[in-house]
Design a protein around this motif. Structure first.
Motif, PDB file in Angstrom:
ATOM      1  N   ARG A 134       0.855  -1.189   0.000  1.00  0.00           N
ATOM      2  CA  ARG A 134       0.000   0.000   0.000  1.00  0.00           C
ATOM      3  C   ARG A 134       0.886   1.231   0.000  1.00  0.00           C
ATOM      4  NH1 ARG A 134      -4.688  -1.634   4.501  1.00  0.00           N
ATOM      5  NH2 ARG A 134      -5.116  -3.652   3.542  1.00  0.00           N
TER       6      ARG A 134
ATOM      7  N   ILE B  89       7.599  -0.210  11.928  1.00  0.00           N
ATOM      8  CA  ILE B  89       6.911  -1.225  11.123  1.00  0.00           C
ATOM      9  C   ILE B  89       5.410  -1.253  11.381  1.00  0.00           C
ATOM     10  CG2 ILE B  89       8.915  -2.709  10.784  1.00  0.00           C
ATOM     11  CD1 ILE B  89       7.939  -4.432  13.111  1.00  0.00           C
ATOM     12  N   PHE B  90       4.870  -0.237  12.069  1.00  0.00           N
ATOM     13  CA  PHE B  90       3.419  -0.187  12.265  1.00  0.00           C
ATOM     14  C   PHE B  90       2.718   0.076  10.932  1.00  0.00           C
ATOM     15  CE2 PHE B  90      -0.586   1.959  13.106  1.00  0.00           C
ATOM     16  CZ  PHE B  90      -1.178   1.038  13.945  1.00  0.00           C
TER      17      PHE B  90
ATOM     18  N   PHE C  51       4.199  -5.005   3.307  1.00  0.00           N
ATOM     19  CA  PHE C  51       4.021  -5.691   4.585  1.00  0.00           C
ATOM     20  C   PHE C  51       3.407  -7.073   4.342  1.00  0.00           C
ATOM     21  CE2 PHE C  51      -0.599  -4.876   4.995  1.00  0.00           C
ATOM     22  CZ  PHE C  51      -0.757  -3.854   4.084  1.00  0.00           C
TER      23      PHE C  51
ATOM     24  N   VAL D  43      -4.367  -4.039  15.494  1.00  0.00           N
ATOM     25  CA  VAL D  43      -3.435  -5.082  15.069  1.00  0.00           C
ATOM     26  C   VAL D  43      -4.143  -6.025  14.089  1.00  0.00           C
ATOM     27  CG1 VAL D  43      -2.038  -7.029  15.842  1.00  0.00           C
ATOM     28  CG2 VAL D  43      -2.161  -4.975  17.219  1.00  0.00           C
TER      29      VAL D  43
ATOM     30  N   SER E 110      -8.256 -10.607   9.559  1.00  0.00           N
ATOM     31  CA  SER E 110      -7.097 -10.096   8.827  1.00  0.00           C
ATOM     32  C   SER E 110      -6.116  -9.444   9.789  1.00  0.00           C
ATOM     33  CB  SER E 110      -7.589  -9.066   7.808  1.00  0.00           C
ATOM     34  OG  SER E 110      -6.498  -8.430   7.202  1.00  0.00           O
TER      35      SER E 110
HETATM   36  P1  ATP Z   1      -5.204   1.207   9.094  1.00  0.00           P
HETATM   37  O1  ATP Z   1      -6.555   1.750   9.498  1.00  0.00           O
HETATM   38  O2  ATP Z   1      -4.208   1.146  10.211  1.00  0.00           O
HETATM   39  O3  ATP Z   1      -4.665   1.775   7.827  1.00  0.00           O
HETATM   40  P2  ATP Z   1      -6.666  -0.876   7.834  1.00  0.00           P
HETATM   41  O4  ATP Z   1      -7.926  -0.862   8.644  1.00  0.00           O
HETATM   42  O5  ATP Z   1      -6.611  -0.256   6.510  1.00  0.00           O
HETATM   43  O6  ATP Z   1      -5.450  -0.326   8.748  1.00  0.00           O
HETATM   44  P3  ATP Z   1      -6.952  -3.563   7.003  1.00  0.00           P
HETATM   45  O7  ATP Z   1      -7.171  -3.222   5.590  1.00  0.00           O
HETATM   46  O8  ATP Z   1      -8.096  -4.015   7.835  1.00  0.00           O
HETATM   47  O9  ATP Z   1      -6.176  -2.369   7.724  1.00  0.00           O
HETATM   48  O10 ATP Z   1      -5.771  -4.639   7.069  1.00  0.00           O
HETATM   49  C1  ATP Z   1      -5.743  -5.677   8.013  1.00  0.00           C
HETATM   50  C2  ATP Z   1      -4.475  -5.655   8.838  1.00  0.00           C
HETATM   51  O11 ATP Z   1      -3.326  -5.504   8.016  1.00  0.00           O
HETATM   52  C3  ATP Z   1      -4.402  -4.491   9.820  1.00  0.00           C
HETATM   53  O12 ATP Z   1      -5.076  -4.788  11.007  1.00  0.00           O
HETATM   54  C4  ATP Z   1      -2.911  -4.365  10.033  1.00  0.00           C
HETATM   55  O13 ATP Z   1      -2.458  -5.277  11.021  1.00  0.00           O
HETATM   56  C5  ATP Z   1      -2.326  -4.769   8.707  1.00  0.00           C
HETATM   57  N1  ATP Z   1      -1.925  -3.587   7.934  1.00  0.00           N
HETATM   58  C6  ATP Z   1      -2.716  -2.811   7.156  1.00  0.00           C
HETATM   59  N2  ATP Z   1      -2.007  -1.829   6.585  1.00  0.00           N
HETATM   60  C7  ATP Z   1      -0.726  -1.987   7.016  1.00  0.00           C
HETATM   61  C8  ATP Z   1       0.494  -1.286   6.774  1.00  0.00           C
HETATM   62  N3  ATP Z   1       0.539  -0.247   5.965  1.00  0.00           N
HETATM   63  N4  ATP Z   1       1.616  -1.735   7.382  1.00  0.00           N
HETATM   64  C9  ATP Z   1       1.591  -2.808   8.198  1.00  0.00           C
HETATM   65  N5  ATP Z   1       0.478  -3.500   8.452  1.00  0.00           N
HETATM   66  C10 ATP Z   1      -0.672  -3.116   7.881  1.00  0.00           C
END
Ligand code: ATP
Length: 514
Positions: free
Chosen positions: A250, A259-260, A265, A333, A374
């Motif tokens: 993304r 790495i958050f 990823f 998470v 997920s």
């Molecule tokens: P955020 O709101 O933090 O952008 P998201 O709701 O878009 O996350 P999801 O599309 O539900 O995330 O993705 C599922 C999981 O994938 C998340 O809970 C997270 O653990 C992980 N994730 C999503 N985007 C990232 C990223 N850019 N880097 C690391 N992990 C990610």
């Protein structure tokens, strides 16, 4: 807060110093929000993945795994809605030239209100001592009620603006709330714009008519387009699940916090296919199962909470996140989503193929509903690291940095240390190692004093060390040291496997789930 930031910085440097996580392309000064896992990081990461995979595929007879390609037919992303709607609202500050996610600025503002309330509560708790009734205080204190009302109103307005896709209103909220840029401190904002997060590339040479393809932003679609292949070849009956671990990409606007939030990823996703009408029951059941998986790691039940979504993604009829307490607050998470029949119906429409499930009991065809779990491997890794890192003051005044990793996730389970590098001790240590290495990950270390070697293993999160000394050669015993208590006990070499294996195996975690 400043203190928490310091802790986070220490964790990041610890990750680098001990071979867990390196910035990608380090010698070229790195690449934004891309990281590499080092020799210890990859072991920890593999253990997390194994724990997840086995909890899905070994513990559920009706869940199987797949490994689909990253490149997929571009129409898939049209059908899934990602080409048109996988956007983040971005806003720039004209003075600092910094770019932000508008939704995150507003969420931070909501968190500020919540912090203010928490502070009022903490102050009152101190004042009233044991007789303090928190619920009553929250329900009656004028100051708390005033902040809560502001917070609720903002929440509601924000949710409506996002649901309506009203970007002018999102900007107006930022203006009305007087949100400033953390860098410039000004309120000189541009308009809010949508930004698509998918990376594009080209497949085939231009002469052949190259087509634009996307790097997948989630692994889920690879499961949806294969669901019927798996169902038919695996003779699966509803309800059943398909699990997958793989990379996702993304183009995050604001990639911070190590790495958050990364641009490349890894995700662990499981899509659970159910009969229409049963999805909310399954949603509740998967929420519970997934929280149990997290809690089995022993990182403190109080460090988890659910966050139910108000703004639902275009495909969902219920959604909840599992959040973990990181040094920078409670953060998502894992997401658990009830995705309805949206994805499968869309693929049916765009591919023109019938992908309905034939239900032999009801003797009818229909499109199943889907519950998704997920979780990001890297975020999970970060939460484990943040929770495990400790600086402990010892009785002798020294400080030890120790990673109190859940033993089953630790990169190395046992360090084998000869007291000195002579008198046959290294040979004896190697002999012990050669027997144990088939059962769990062992490391041999002979450099430096025993004290230093213990410290190094503490910093790597190794749950057990054994020291081979001169007596070992006659009594066939070694000193077994526990990472957390630092207690040392004399044990027979023959007993080692039995003492350690059970405590460090993934199986020990899996047993807590059934
Ligand atoms: P955020 O709101 O933090 O952008 P998201 O709701 O878009 O996350 P999801 O599309 O539900 O995330 O993705 C599922 C999981 O994938 C998340 O809970 C997270 O653990 C992980 N994730 C999503 N985007 C990232 C990223 N850019 N880097 C690391 N992990 C990610």
């Amino acid at each position: 807060m400043a203190q928490q930031e310091d802790v986070f910085k220490k964790i990041i440097s610890h990750c680098k110093e001990y071979g867990f996580v390196f910035p990608s392309s380090d010698i070229y000064d790195g690449l934004g929000a891309v990281y590499d896992y080092g020799q210890n990081g990859v072991e920890l990461k593999n253990n997390i993945k194994q724990y997840w995979w086995q909890s899905m595929v070994l513990l559920h007879e009706n869940i199987v795994g797949i490994d689909s390609a990253i490149f997929m037919h571009p129409t898939i992303w049209k059908a899934s809605g990602h080409v048109d709607a996988f956007n983040d609202p971005l806003i720039d500050n004209k003075d600092s030239k910094k770019r932000y996610r508008a939704d995150v600025l507003i969420e931070d503002q909501i968190a500020k209100y919540e912090d203010k309330i928490a502070k009022e509560v903490a102050k009152a708790a101190k004042r009233f001592g044991e007789s303090f009734d928190e619920a009553q205080f929250r329900a009656t204190n004028a100051r708390v009620l005033e902040i809560q009302a502001k917070c609720d109103a903002l929440h509601e307005r924000f949710a409506k603006a996002l649901n309506d896709g009203n970007l002018d209103e999102v900007k107006q909220i930022i203006v009305d709330e007087e949100i400033v840029c953390p860098i410039s401190g000004t309120r000189n904002w541009t308009d809010v714009r949508q930004f698509n997060l998918m990376f594009k590339t080209e497949m085939g040479s231009t002469a052949d008519g190259a087509s634009t393809i996307y790097l997948r932003p989630e692994t889920a679609q690879g499961i949806f387009v294969n669901y019927l292949n798996v169902q038919k070849t695996g003779r699966m009956k509803l309800p059943f699940g398909i699990a997958q671990i793989g990379k996702a990409f993304r183009n995050e606007i604001v990639a911070r916090q190590f790495i958050f939030r990364m641009r490349e990823f890894e995700q662990m996703e499981m899509q659970f296919f159910v009969q229409p009408g049963t999805e909310l029951e399954w949603f509740a059941s998967w929420k519970e199962q997934r929280l149990k998986w997290h809690k089995a790691l022993g990182m403190g039940d109080e460090n988890y909470r659910f966050h139910d979504h108000e703004k639902l993604a275009h495909y969902a009829n219920a959604a909840s996140d599992i959040e973990f307490r990181m040094p920078f607050g409670f953060k998502e998470v894992e997401g658990i989503h009830s995705r309805t029949d949206f994805d499968l119906s869309q693929h049916e429409k765009y591919s023109g193929k019938n992908i309905k499930y034939f239900d032999p009991e009801r003797n009818e065809n229909y499109v199943p509903y889907v519950i998704e779990t997920s979780i990001g491997v890297d975020r999970m890794f970060l939460s484990v690291m943040c929770h495990s890192y400790e600086e402990e003051k010892l009785e002798n005044g020294e400080t030890r940095a120790v990673l109190k990793l859940p033993a089953a996730l630790a990169p190395t389970k046992l360090a084998v240390l000869p007291l000195v590098r002579k008198d046959g001790l290294p040979e004896k240590a190697r002999e012990i190692m050669d027997n144990l290495k088939f059962h769990f990950n062992c490391k041999y270390e002979e450099k430096d004093s025993i004290g230093k070697r213990y410290r190094r293993q503490d910093a790597l999160g190794t749950p057990f060390c054994i020291t081979v000394d001169h007596e070992t050669l006659t009594d066939n015993c070694v000193t077994l040291r526990d990472r957390d208590t630092m207690e040392q006990t004399r044990v027979s070499i023959d007993a080692l496997r039995g003492l350690i294996e059970d405590k460090v195996s993934i199986t020990s975690l899996l047993k807590k789930l059934v």
